[in-house]
Write a protein that holds these residues in place. Structure first.
Motif, mmCIF file in Angstrom:
data_model
loop_
_atom_site.group_PDB
_atom_site.id
_atom_site.type_symbol
_atom_site.label_atom_id
_atom_site.label_comp_id
_atom_site.label_asym_id
_atom_site.label_seq_id
_atom_site.Cartn_x
_atom_site.Cartn_y
_atom_site.Cartn_z
ATOM 1 N N ASN A 55 0.819 -1.216 0.000
ATOM 2 C CA ASN A 55 0.000 0.000 0.000
ATOM 3 C C ASN A 55 0.852 1.264 0.000
ATOM 4 N N GLY A 56 2.000 1.199 -0.658
ATOM 5 C CA GLY A 56 2.902 2.336 -0.671
ATOM 6 C C GLY A 56 3.092 2.914 -2.054
ATOM 7 N N HIS A 57 3.124 4.232 -2.114
ATOM 8 C CA HIS A 57 3.493 4.941 -3.331
ATOM 9 C C HIS A 57 4.888 5.497 -3.096
ATOM 10 N N ILE A 58 5.801 5.253 -4.035
ATOM 11 C CA ILE A 58 7.178 5.685 -3.798
ATOM 12 C C ILE A 58 7.588 6.885 -4.617
ATOM 13 N N ASP A 59 6.669 7.451 -5.384
ATOM 14 C CA ASP A 59 6.910 8.700 -6.103
ATOM 15 C C ASP A 59 7.718 8.452 -7.370
ATOM 16 N N LYS A 60 7.767 9.451 -8.208
ATOM 17 C CA LYS A 60 8.527 9.372 -9.458
ATOM 18 C C LYS A 60 10.005 9.708 -9.240
ATOM 19 N N GLU A 61 10.314 10.383 -8.171
ATOM 20 C CA GLU A 61 11.682 10.843 -7.913
ATOM 21 C C GLU A 61 12.403 9.887 -6.969
ATOM 22 N N ALA A 62 13.707 9.728 -7.196
ATOM 23 C CA ALA A 62 14.514 8.806 -6.393
ATOM 24 C C ALA A 62 15.232 9.515 -5.248
ATOM 25 N N GLU A 71 13.108 3.577 -12.057
ATOM 26 C CA GLU A 71 12.249 4.612 -12.632
ATOM 27 C C GLU A 71 10.770 4.214 -12.723
ATOM 28 N N PHE A 72 10.341 3.183 -12.022
ATOM 29 C CA PHE A 72 8.980 2.689 -12.203
ATOM 30 C C PHE A 72 7.985 3.187 -11.163
ATOM 31 N N GLY A 73 8.370 4.128 -10.326
ATOM 32 C CA GLY A 73 7.439 4.659 -9.343
ATOM 33 C C GLY A 73 6.442 5.609 -9.991
ATOM 34 N N TYR A 74 5.396 5.930 -9.248
ATOM 35 C CA TYR A 74 4.411 6.889 -9.747
ATOM 36 C C TYR A 74 3.728 7.569 -8.574
ATOM 37 N N GLY A 75 3.007 8.610 -8.891
ATOM 38 C CA GLY A 75 2.236 9.295 -7.861
ATOM 39 C C GLY A 75 3.104 10.082 -6.906
ATOM 40 N N VAL A 76 2.552 10.315 -5.737
ATOM 41 C CA VAL A 76 3.228 11.070 -4.685
ATOM 42 C C VAL A 76 3.532 10.107 -3.552
ATOM 43 N N ARG A 77 4.768 10.163 -3.032
ATOM 44 C CA ARG A 77 5.174 9.257 -1.963
ATOM 45 C C ARG A 77 4.272 9.436 -0.742
ATOM 46 N N LEU A 85 10.704 2.127 1.404
ATOM 47 C CA LEU A 85 12.033 2.533 0.948
ATOM 48 C C LEU A 85 13.055 2.446 2.081
ATOM 49 N N GLU A 86 12.669 2.862 3.281
ATOM 50 C CA GLU A 86 13.573 2.755 4.431
ATOM 51 C C GLU A 86 13.923 1.293 4.710
ATOM 52 N N PHE A 87 12.935 0.412 4.594
ATOM 53 C CA PHE A 87 13.168 -1.016 4.795
ATOM 54 C C PHE A 87 14.177 -1.538 3.767
ATOM 55 N N ALA A 88 14.016 -1.111 2.522
ATOM 56 C CA ALA A 88 14.926 -1.559 1.463
ATOM 57 C C ALA A 88 16.353 -1.055 1.702
#
Length: 105
Positions: A55-62, A71-77, A85-88
């Motif tokens: 249920n997470g959105h990770i955004d378009k920006e890294a 580069e496969f994220g979308y939406g707003v984090r 992302l912190e877990f990763a």
């Protein structure tokens, strides 16, 4: 859910996880991440994959996550995306050691 497959000489563990819906008690959500944290006990020579619906959105920006982001994220984090992302990124000092002599004391 955990599924283990024997492929030749290898045992591959596949973990399927589902984060509770947005809006549920944070303690319930924290339990999932605490349990996933237990993956640290899997020996480094074992192969495992974690997948599921976080249920997470990770955004378009890294921003701040270049080493675990493509580069496969979308939406707003959102908060769940930040936690994912912190877990990763999480690395314990123990994982950075290639040899450790046991202290006899």
């Amino acid at each position: 859910m955990l599924v283990r497959l024997v492929v030749g000489e290898d045992v591959i563990s596949i973990i399927s996880a589902y984060e509770p819906q947005v809006g549920l008690d944070k303690e319930i959500k924290r339990e999932l991440w605490d349990n996933l944290g237990d993956l640290d006990t899997i020996p480094s020579d074992k192969k495992f994959f974690v997948g599921g619906d976080f249920n997470g959105h990770i955004d378009k920006e890294a921003v701040n996550y270049n080493s675990v982001y493509s580069e496969f994220g979308y939406g707003v984090r959102n908060e769940s995306g930040e936690i994912l992302l912190e877990f990763a990124l999480a690395k314990k000092d123990e994982h950075l050691i290639s040899y450790k002599k046991d202290d006899p004391n």
